[in-house]
Design a protein around this motif. Sequence first.
Motif, PDB file in Angstrom:
ATOM      1  N   GLN A   1       0.830  -1.179   0.000  1.00 51.09           N
ATOM      2  CA  GLN A   1       0.000   0.000   0.000  1.00 51.09           C
ATOM      3  C   GLN A   1       0.876   1.245   0.000  1.00 51.09           C
ATOM      4  N   VAL A   2       0.594   2.144  -0.919  1.00 49.54           N
ATOM      5  CA  VAL A   2       1.352   3.379  -1.015  1.00 49.54           C
ATOM      6  C   VAL A   2       0.758   4.400  -0.060  1.00 49.54           C
ATOM      7  N   GLN A   3       1.578   4.946   0.813  1.00 50.82           N
ATOM      8  CA  GLN A   3       1.083   5.967   1.718  1.00 50.82           C
ATOM      9  C   GLN A   3       2.196   6.878   2.208  1.00 50.82           C
ATOM     10  N   LEU A   4       1.753   8.045   2.673  1.00 50.05           N
ATOM     11  CA  LEU A   4       2.638   9.030   3.282  1.00 50.05           C
ATOM     12  C   LEU A   4       2.140   9.274   4.702  1.00 50.05           C
ATOM     13  N   VAL A   5       3.045   9.242   5.661  1.00 53.00           N
ATOM     14  CA  VAL A   5       2.673   9.430   7.060  1.00 53.00           C
ATOM     15  C   VAL A   5       3.503  10.560   7.641  1.00 53.00           C
ATOM     16  N   GLU A   6       2.800  11.628   8.032  1.00 52.82           N
ATOM     17  CA  GLU A   6       3.465  12.786   8.619  1.00 52.82           C
ATOM     18  C   GLU A   6       3.578  12.638  10.135  1.00 52.82           C
ATOM     19  N   SER A   7       4.577  13.310  10.688  1.00 54.76           N
ATOM     20  CA  SER A   7       4.733  13.383  12.140  1.00 54.76           C
ATOM     21  C   SER A   7       5.508  14.648  12.473  1.00 54.76           C
ATOM     22  N   GLY A   8       5.458  15.027  13.748  1.00 56.39           N
ATOM     23  CA  GLY A   8       6.255  16.155  14.205  1.00 56.39           C
ATOM     24  C   GLY A   8       5.498  17.434  14.470  1.00 56.39           C
ATOM     25  N   GLY A   9       4.212  17.440  14.181  1.00 57.94           N
ATOM     26  CA  GLY A   9       3.439  18.639  14.454  1.00 57.94           C
ATOM     27  C   GLY A   9       3.232  18.838  15.948  1.00 57.94           C
ATOM     28  N   GLY A  10       2.687  19.990  16.283  1.00 60.59           N
ATOM     29  CA  GLY A  10       2.416  20.262  17.692  1.00 60.59           C
ATOM     30  C   GLY A  10       2.197  21.728  17.946  1.00 60.59           C
ATOM     31  N   LEU A  11       2.267  22.090  19.218  1.00 57.57           N
ATOM     32  CA  LEU A  11       2.075  23.463  19.676  1.00 57.57           C
ATOM     33  C   LEU A  11       3.423  24.052  20.054  1.00 57.57           C
ATOM     34  N   VAL A  12       3.694  25.241  19.533  1.00 52.78           N
ATOM     35  CA  VAL A  12       4.960  25.910  19.817  1.00 52.78           C
ATOM     36  C   VAL A  12       4.718  27.403  19.947  1.00 52.78           C
ATOM     37  N   GLN A  13       5.536  28.070  20.718  1.00 54.30           N
ATOM     38  CA  GLN A  13       5.418  29.516  20.855  1.00 54.30           C
ATOM     39  C   GLN A  13       6.051  30.210  19.652  1.00 54.30           C
ATOM     40  N   ALA A  14       5.591  31.403  19.385  1.00 53.87           N
ATOM     41  CA  ALA A  14       6.169  32.195  18.304  1.00 53.87           C
ATOM     42  C   ALA A  14       7.677  32.337  18.519  1.00 53.87           C
ATOM     43  N   GLY A  15       8.408  32.196  17.417  1.00 48.89           N
ATOM     44  CA  GLY A  15       9.862  32.233  17.487  1.00 48.89           C
ATOM     45  C   GLY A  15      10.498  30.874  17.653  1.00 48.89           C
ATOM     46  N   GLY A  16       9.691  29.888  17.942  1.00 55.57           N
ATOM     47  CA  GLY A  16      10.201  28.538  18.159  1.00 55.57           C
ATOM     48  C   GLY A  16      10.375  27.764  16.865  1.00 55.57           C
ATOM     49  N   SER A  17      10.725  26.490  17.025  1.00 58.44           N
ATOM     50  CA  SER A  17      11.007  25.630  15.875  1.00 58.44           C
ATOM     51  C   SER A  17      10.280  24.302  16.002  1.00 58.44           C
ATOM     52  N   LEU A  18      10.014  23.723  14.852  1.00 58.56           N
ATOM     53  CA  LEU A  18       9.469  22.374  14.762  1.00 58.56           C
ATOM     54  C   LEU A  18      10.075  21.703  13.543  1.00 58.56           C
ATOM     55  N   ARG A  19      10.157  20.382  13.595  1.00 57.25           N
ATOM     56  CA  ARG A  19      10.619  19.626  12.447  1.00 57.25           C
ATOM     57  C   ARG A  19       9.571  18.581  12.083  1.00 57.25           C
ATOM     58  N   LEU A  20       9.041  18.709  10.899  1.00 53.10           N
ATOM     59  CA  LEU A  20       8.071  17.743  10.402  1.00 53.10           C
ATOM     60  C   LEU A  20       8.781  16.659   9.598  1.00 53.10           C
ATOM     61  N   SER A  21       8.255  15.454   9.709  1.00 50.49           N
ATOM     62  CA  SER A  21       8.773  14.328   8.932  1.00 50.49           C
ATOM     63  C   SER A  21       7.632  13.696   8.157  1.00 50.49           C
ATOM     64  N   CYS A  22       7.968  13.144   7.018  1.00 50.64           N
ATOM     65  CA  CYS A  22       6.984  12.440   6.198  1.00 50.64           C
ATOM     66  C   CYS A  22       7.650  11.191   5.637  1.00 50.64           C
ATOM     67  N   ALA A  23       7.175  10.045   6.095  1.00 48.44           N
ATOM     68  CA  ALA A  23       7.737   8.780   5.650  1.00 48.44           C
ATOM     69  C   ALA A  23       6.853   8.171   4.568  1.00 48.44           C
ATOM     70  N   ALA A  24       7.451   7.856   3.433  1.00 51.25           N
ATOM     71  CA  ALA A  24       6.725   7.228   2.339  1.00 51.25           C
ATOM     72  C   ALA A  24       6.927   5.721   2.389  1.00 51.25           C
ATOM     73  N   SER A  25       5.894   5.007   2.043  1.00 52.87           N
ATOM     74  CA  SER A  25       5.998   3.543   1.973  1.00 52.87           C
ATOM     75  C   SER A  25       5.266   3.051   0.733  1.00 52.87           C
ATOM     76  N   GLY A  26       5.699   1.922   0.238  1.00 54.15           N
ATOM     77  CA  GLY A  26       5.050   1.326  -0.926  1.00 54.15           C
ATOM     78  C   GLY A  26       5.702   1.669  -2.256  1.00 54.15           C
ATOM     79  N   ARG A  27       6.403   2.788  -2.308  1.00 59.06           N
ATOM     80  CA  ARG A  27       7.123   3.173  -3.519  1.00 59.06           C
ATOM     81  C   ARG A  27       7.998   4.393  -3.203  1.00 59.06           C
ATOM     82  N   THR A  28       8.863   4.732  -4.121  1.00 62.97           N
ATOM     83  CA  THR A  28       9.646   5.955  -3.986  1.00 62.97           C
ATOM     84  C   THR A  28       9.085   7.015  -4.920  1.00 62.97           C
ATOM     85  N   PHE A  29       9.288   8.264  -4.540  1.00 67.62           N
ATOM     86  CA  PHE A  29       8.777   9.392  -5.303  1.00 67.62           C
ATOM     87  C   PHE A  29       9.920  10.322  -5.662  1.00 67.62           C
TER      88      PHE A  29
END
Length: 121
Positions: A1-29
């Motif tokens: 099954q081809v899918q993309l799964v995101e992670s890393g979101g959340g609540l942060v204060q202004a000026g802060g940082s976040l790192r989002l990830s997206c893992a693909a499975s089933g094929r390469t893009f």
Amino acid sequence: QVQLVESGGGLVQAGGSLRLSCAASGRTFSIMGWFRQAPGKERERVAVISWSGGSLYYADSVKGRFTISRDNAKNTVYLQMNSLKPEDTAVYYCAATTWALQWPPVDFSTWGQGTQVTVSS
């Protein structure tokens, strides 16, 4: 099954940082990217990266603050978000496609479910 799964979101204060990830499975893009949609607003293309990383696109609203990267061995794309602002609050979606007629691409064949990013003032 081809899918993309995101992670890393959340609540942060202004000026802060976040790192989002997206893992693909089933094929390469060859092309992967990030979009976002805030309540009551249209979906916005945020950043796009080619297979080699040699072609990049950033929306004007995030240039200098966000960095897109990918690890092809892990079939994963990342979005490093720094100096976050309340206006960055949105659901962030990972998208991918195997080819495109133009750069940056408009159409993506595969989408993730999205991850919420909330930036408080």
